[in-house]
Scaffold this active site. Sequence first.
Site, PDB file in Angstrom:
ATOM      1  N   HIS A   1      -3.882  39.210 111.221  1.00 42.63           N
ATOM      2  CA  HIS A   1      -2.783  38.901 110.706  1.00 42.63           C
ATOM      3  C   HIS A   1      -1.937  40.198 111.000  1.00 42.63           C
ATOM      4  O   HIS A   1      -0.855  40.568 110.337  1.00 42.63           O
ATOM      5  CB  HIS A   1      -2.992  39.079 109.027  1.00 42.63           C
TER       6      HIS A   1
ATOM      7  N   ASP B   1     -12.240  31.867 111.268  1.00 40.60           N
ATOM      8  CA  ASP B   1     -11.782  32.742 110.336  1.00 40.60           C
ATOM      9  C   ASP B   1     -10.994  31.824 109.362  1.00 40.60           C
ATOM     10  O   ASP B   1     -10.373  30.834 109.691  1.00 40.60           O
ATOM     11  CB  ASP B   1     -11.175  33.887 110.294  1.00 40.60           C
TER      12      ASP B   1
ATOM     13  N   HIS C   1      -8.829  32.089 107.182  1.00 40.64           N
ATOM     14  CA  HIS C   1      -7.454  32.303 107.240  1.00 40.64           C
ATOM     15  C   HIS C   1      -6.630  32.210 108.513  1.00 40.64           C
ATOM     16  O   HIS C   1      -7.481  32.625 109.668  1.00 40.64           O
ATOM     17  CB  HIS C   1      -7.296  33.939 106.903  1.00 40.64           C
TER      18      HIS C   1
ATOM     19  N   ASP D   1     -15.557  33.920 106.031  1.00 39.22           N
ATOM     20  CA  ASP D   1     -15.006  33.728 104.842  1.00 39.22           C
ATOM     21  C   ASP D   1     -14.877  32.178 104.483  1.00 39.22           C
ATOM     22  O   ASP D   1     -14.485  31.572 103.308  1.00 39.22           O
ATOM     23  CB  ASP D   1     -13.871  34.532 104.288  1.00 39.22           C
TER      24      ASP D   1
END
Length: 300
Positions: free
Chosen positions: A120, A157, A159, A234
Site C-alpha cells: 500500500h 494478500d 488487500h 490475511d
Amino acid sequence: MIPLVFHPIYSQLDLPHRHRFPIEKYQGIYDALIKLGVDCANFHTPQALDPSYLTQIYDHDYIHQLCSGQLDPKAMRRIGFPWSEQLIQRTLTAAAGTVLTAELAMEHGKALNLTGGYHHAFADFGSGFCMVNDLYLAAKTMLINPDIDSVLIFDCDVHQGDGTALLASKDNDIFTVSIHGEKNFPHRKQVSNIDIGLAKGTGDDEYLETVDSALHLAFVQAQPDAVIYDAGVDIHINDDLGHLDITTKAVRARDEMVFAKCDDAGIPVAAVIGGGYQRDIDALVDVHLQLFLAAGVACR
Ligand SMILES: [Zn+2]
C-alpha cells in the site's frame, strides 16, 4: 539450502497498547523455523537501505519527510503507525530484506523474506502500515540483471496491491497480479495487469481455482523471467481483517502451487510473507509457516 532473510528489528517496534499490528509475528516465525531444525546459516541479515537509494525510485520530498519525521500528522495517520526513529530503521531494513531476497533468489532460484509485502506504499505517500513499497523495489532490482526482462509481482494478500499497481503502471517490464477481497481495504482500488476481487466468504475450492487460473494467465501474458510472490495470509478464515474462509491447508496448497509454477518454468522466485492479523500470535505464526513448508525450507 534455500536462503532466508531476517533481522530482529522486524519485530522491534514500540506500538501503543492494543495496536492491531502483530509486530511480534516476525520473530515468532524465526523462532518456529529454528525449532523445526532450520540451520542458522540459512539466514541472511539485511542492512538498512540508505534513503538516497530510495529517492531514485520514489518521491524525494516524501522519502525525506518520512525519514526525518516531518510528514504531517494526517499522512502519518494514513500510514497507521506513530513516527519514531525505530519505525524508520525498521522500514528501511525490511525493504532492504526484500531487495536482498530478490538478489538471493536470482542466485539460488528461491529465497524468502520473513517480512515484506508493503504493497500500500505509493511513490509519494504511505498507507495501511506501508511506507516503502518493497515489492516494486525488488522488481526494479531484478530488472538490473541482464537475463531478466520481465518480472511478475504475484500478490495474494487479501488487500489489493494498490501501491504496487500504480507504481508499476508505467513499467512495461513489471506485470502485476492482485487476488484480493473486493469489499476490503483499499476501498479505492488501482488497476493491476490482472485484478481478481473475491466475494466475502470465498472458500478453499473457489480460491485455489482462482489462483491457479490467474497464475496460468499471468505466465502466458507476462512471460516472466522472475517472480516476486506476496504470500499474505490475511485470507485465512480466522483472520481479523480478511473476510474470506480459507483454511490453513489451502494456504499451503496455494503457496505450493506458486512455487511449482516457478520451478516448472525454471525461473527464480522471491517470496515475502505479506499480511496476517490474527491476534493469537502462535496461530498466526503457524499460518505464515505454511509458506516455508511449501518452499521446502523445513518439514513437519
Ligand atoms: Zn493485507
